[in-house]
Scaffold this motif. Structure first.
Motif, PDB file in Angstrom:
ATOM      1  N   ASP A   1      35.494  17.572  30.207  1.00  0.00           N
ATOM      2  CA  ASP A   1      34.947  18.852  30.849  1.00  0.00           C
ATOM      3  C   ASP A   1      36.215  19.455  31.205  1.00  0.00           C
ATOM      4  O   ASP A   1      36.971  18.947  32.052  1.00  0.00           O
ATOM      5  CB  ASP A   1      34.181  18.331  31.894  1.00  0.00           C
ATOM      6  CG  ASP A   1      33.580  19.611  32.795  1.00  0.00           C
ATOM      7  OD1 ASP A   1      33.511  20.565  31.855  1.00  0.00           O
ATOM      8  OD2 ASP A   1      33.158  19.588  33.604  1.00  0.00           O
ATOM      9  N   VAL A   2      36.275  20.738  30.662  1.00  0.00           N
ATOM     10  CA  VAL A   2      37.528  21.422  31.004  1.00  0.00           C
ATOM     11  C   VAL A   2      36.609  22.764  31.619  1.00  0.00           C
ATOM     12  O   VAL A   2      36.262  23.663  30.853  1.00  0.00           O
ATOM     13  CB  VAL A   2      38.456  21.933  29.838  1.00  0.00           C
ATOM     14  CG1 VAL A   2      39.414  22.923  30.507  1.00  0.00           C
ATOM     15  CG2 VAL A   2      38.943  20.709  29.123  1.00  0.00           C
ATOM     16  N   HIS A   3      37.142  23.060  32.845  1.00  0.00           N
ATOM     17  CA  HIS A   3      36.501  24.121  33.534  1.00  0.00           C
ATOM     18  C   HIS A   3      37.136  25.385  33.194  1.00  0.00           C
ATOM     19  O   HIS A   3      38.406  25.383  33.483  1.00  0.00           O
ATOM     20  CB  HIS A   3      36.127  23.936  35.041  1.00  0.00           C
ATOM     21  CG  HIS A   3      35.694  25.235  35.775  1.00  0.00           C
ATOM     22  ND1 HIS A   3      34.355  25.665  35.612  1.00  0.00           N
ATOM     23  CD2 HIS A   3      36.338  26.147  36.545  1.00  0.00           C
ATOM     24  CE1 HIS A   3      34.186  26.853  36.193  1.00  0.00           C
ATOM     25  NE2 HIS A   3      35.325  27.011  36.711  1.00  0.00           N
ATOM     26  N   ILE A   4      36.657  26.439  32.650  1.00  0.00           N
ATOM     27  CA  ILE A   4      37.537  27.740  32.620  1.00  0.00           C
ATOM     28  C   ILE A   4      36.692  28.678  33.217  1.00  0.00           C
ATOM     29  O   ILE A   4      35.730  29.163  32.965  1.00  0.00           O
ATOM     30  CB  ILE A   4      37.398  27.951  31.039  1.00  0.00           C
ATOM     31  CG1 ILE A   4      38.103  26.863  30.124  1.00  0.00           C
ATOM     32  CG2 ILE A   4      38.219  29.475  30.618  1.00  0.00           C
ATOM     33  CD1 ILE A   4      38.122  27.082  28.642  1.00  0.00           C
ATOM     34  N   ASP A   5      37.527  29.463  34.061  1.00  0.00           N
ATOM     35  CA  ASP A   5      37.152  30.706  34.741  1.00  0.00           C
ATOM     36  C   ASP A   5      36.949  31.971  33.995  1.00  0.00           C
ATOM     37  O   ASP A   5      38.030  32.252  33.240  1.00  0.00           O
ATOM     38  CB  ASP A   5      37.964  30.887  36.017  1.00  0.00           C
ATOM     39  CG  ASP A   5      37.112  31.890  36.920  1.00  0.00           C
ATOM     40  OD1 ASP A   5      36.519  32.848  36.587  1.00  0.00           O
ATOM     41  OD2 ASP A   5      37.681  31.832  38.082  1.00  0.00           O
TER      42      ASP A   5
ATOM     43  N   HIS B   1      43.661  32.271  26.938  1.00  0.00           N
ATOM     44  CA  HIS B   1      43.519  31.790  28.523  1.00  0.00           C
ATOM     45  C   HIS B   1      44.948  32.183  29.154  1.00  0.00           C
ATOM     46  O   HIS B   1      46.034  31.805  28.969  1.00  0.00           O
ATOM     47  CB  HIS B   1      43.492  30.270  28.596  1.00  0.00           C
ATOM     48  CG  HIS B   1      43.182  29.612  29.914  1.00  0.00           C
ATOM     49  ND1 HIS B   1      44.223  29.021  30.453  1.00  0.00           N
ATOM     50  CD2 HIS B   1      42.240  29.551  30.735  1.00  0.00           C
ATOM     51  CE1 HIS B   1      43.891  28.445  31.564  1.00  0.00           C
ATOM     52  NE2 HIS B   1      42.552  29.010  31.820  1.00  0.00           N
TER      53      HIS B   1
ATOM     54  N   ARG C   1      38.920  25.074  24.678  1.00  0.00           N
ATOM     55  CA  ARG C   1      38.926  23.722  25.355  1.00  0.00           C
ATOM     56  C   ARG C   1      39.693  22.394  25.081  1.00  0.00           C
ATOM     57  O   ARG C   1      40.322  21.829  25.800  1.00  0.00           O
ATOM     58  CB  ARG C   1      37.305  23.311  25.323  1.00  0.00           C
ATOM     59  CG  ARG C   1      36.560  24.773  26.272  1.00  0.00           C
ATOM     60  CD  ARG C   1      34.965  24.209  26.443  1.00  0.00           C
ATOM     61  NE  ARG C   1      34.092  25.077  26.933  1.00  0.00           N
ATOM     62  CZ  ARG C   1      34.013  25.267  28.225  1.00  0.00           C
ATOM     63  NH1 ARG C   1      34.769  24.414  29.038  1.00  0.00           N
ATOM     64  NH2 ARG C   1      33.340  26.236  28.864  1.00  0.00           N
TER      65      ARG C   1
ATOM     66  N   TYR D   1      42.238  20.933  27.024  1.00  0.00           N
ATOM     67  CA  TYR D   1      42.422  19.458  27.633  1.00  0.00           C
ATOM     68  C   TYR D   1      43.627  18.799  27.143  1.00  0.00           C
ATOM     69  O   TYR D   1      44.126  18.017  27.966  1.00  0.00           O
ATOM     70  CB  TYR D   1      41.191  18.849  26.938  1.00  0.00           C
ATOM     71  CG  TYR D   1      41.202  17.524  26.990  1.00  0.00           C
ATOM     72  CD1 TYR D   1      40.454  16.823  28.064  1.00  0.00           C
ATOM     73  CD2 TYR D   1      41.559  16.456  25.958  1.00  0.00           C
ATOM     74  CE1 TYR D   1      40.509  15.471  28.164  1.00  0.00           C
ATOM     75  CE2 TYR D   1      41.575  15.105  26.299  1.00  0.00           C
ATOM     76  CZ  TYR D   1      41.015  14.661  27.376  1.00  0.00           C
ATOM     77  OH  TYR D   1      40.896  13.212  27.394  1.00  0.00           O
TER      78      TYR D   1
END
Length: 442
Positions: A285-289, A319, A346, A350
């Protein structure tokens, strides 16, 4: 006398059969080991220190450094067994000890089988020596003993190979799917690199078909003369990362071009391309704002005037904090292309995070891309000499056209490189392990 010796042989054989069955929970043979703290294992042969070889895994068993490393691990296993007997352990300490005990258990079981087999071999040798002075009455028994001696010796060799395999560090990502990218090199005469990049793409597609893996194209940017600038694919299946993780790096081609600008000069040209392998774990799980993203849309760079090129359906996602980007132009749907680009982004993020956690100087992507110079090559494809050479293991194979189909010849090379990498990982573990502490005498 004959009856007595036959009985002893039967007893020995029964014990040997039991040892072949392994020792699981309850661990018959391990009660002795856990009660011997700091013991030197007398059955290990004394070997003059030599430079560790990279041949058969079983050869590493002969190394004094490897044997010393095994003794250190067995001493650690013994200590763990003793500590786990104490009732006054905190829950966190007990979990930590159980985890380490579980990691060492397979090695301990194989080691116990080796030790027991050595004892069995010694007893057979003793029986053979005691029967050497007799004649006809023991001839059949002697033959049985010699056969048993040969079987036990073969078993010991196999167990030693298993012991070495148990020492090889495991990679928790081996079962992961991968994001595979092929990138054309920046060498003069780019059509050589672009054509080779397309052939490499086809090779990995053929390999995925050979291994019965799923091959999903995420991005494909063609070049002139049927070449390829860049492509990204997702490959899913059984142990994909384990087989492909060592494919990442610079691949060099040497050939007389058949098409393109370079084909006008009939001489051998050299070019490079890069393969990038990024694992896609089953759970990550990679949180991306969303505020950290810049999304650009553009028309596909594909050749011709197909409808896919008439709208701004291609998407590039950047990103901003890291500068890592991904793009997709595979479909006419901007939404689908955006979803695919986000999946790729993602994965790259990661891998960047994993690189930091393991204190790597660069991310895996940057490490594999490098400068794309020929000096960083991991493999050379020489079409003029019909030869493929891997520069890490020294593996050489012929019939390059068959190799580029991505079937059994590529699989054989990948397995050889994997074994080479496992040996290197083991030798590194032995070196670092022996450097941390010395075996205790007792």
């Amino acid at each position: 006398m004959l009856v007595s010796r036959c009985f002893r042989l039967c007893t020995l054989c029964c014990r040997v059969v039991y040892s072949r069955g392994g020792r699981r929970a309850g661990g018959g043979g391990w009660r002795t080991l856990t009660g011997q703290t700091g013991v030197k294992y007398a059955n290990w042969p004394v070997v003059v220190p030599t430079r560790l070889s990279h041949n058969d895994l079983g050869d590493l068993y002969k190394s004094e450094s490897v044997q010393r490393y095994v003794q250190l691990l067995m001493k650690e296993y013994t200590d763990l067994c003793d500590k786990l007997q104490h009732a006054h352990l905190s829950e966190s300490d007990r979990k930590m000890l159980i985890k380490k005990h579980t990691e060492l258990l397979p090695l301990a079981e194989v080691f116990g089988s080796v030790e027991q087999s050595l004892k069995d071999l010694q007893e057979v040798a003793s029986l053979l020596q005691s029967s050497s002075g007799t004649k006809d009455e023991d001839e059949h028994l002697t033959q049985l003993l010699r056969e048993e001696e040969e079987q036990i010796s073969s078993k010991i060799l196999a167990l030693r190979r298993d012991l070495i395999r148990a020492l090889i560090p495991t990679d928790p990502l081996d079962s992961s799917d991968v994001l595979l990218e092929v990138v054309s090199g920046r060498t003069t005469g780019g059509d050589i690199c672009q054509q080779f990049t397309r052939e490499m793409f086809d090779m990995y597609q053929g390999f995925a078909y050979y291994k019965k893996w799923d091959f999903e194209v995420l991005n494909y940017s063609p070049a002139d003369y049927g070449g390829l600038h860049h492509a990204a694919v997702r490959i899913a299946g059984e142990n994909v990362y384990k087989h492909l993780k060592h494919e990442g790096g610079t691949h060099r081609v040497q050939r007389i071009p058949e098409v393109g600008l370079s084909s006008r000069m009939q001489r051998i040209h050299t070019g490079t391309m890069t393969v990038i392998i990024l694992p896609q774990p089953v759970e990550f799980d990679v949180h991306i704002d969303p505020k950290d993203l810049r999304v650009d849309t553009f028309r596909s760079r594909g050749a011709g005037g197909q409808s896919v090129n008439t709208t701004d359906s291609a998407v590039r996602v950047v990103h901003l904090p890291t500068g890592i980007s991904a793009e997709c132009q595979q479909t006419r749907s901007q939404l689908q292309n955006r979803d695919t680009a986000m999946r790729v982004l993602r994965t790259r993020l990661y891998q960047s995070m994993m690189g930091k956690e393991t204190e790597q100087r660069h991310t895996a992507r940057k490490q594999q891309v490098g400068t794309r110079s020929q000096s960083e090559r991991i493999r050379t494809y020489n079409f003029s000499q019909d030869r493929v050479t891997d520069h890490r293991s020294g593996y050489v194979t012929r019939d390059i056209k068959e190799f580029m189909r991505g079937g059994e010849p590529l699989d054989d090379l990948i397995l050889d490189v994997l074994k080479h990498a496992e040996r290197e990982a083991l030798l590194e573990a032995v070196e670092s392990g022996n450097g941390l502490k010395q075996p205790e005498s007792g």
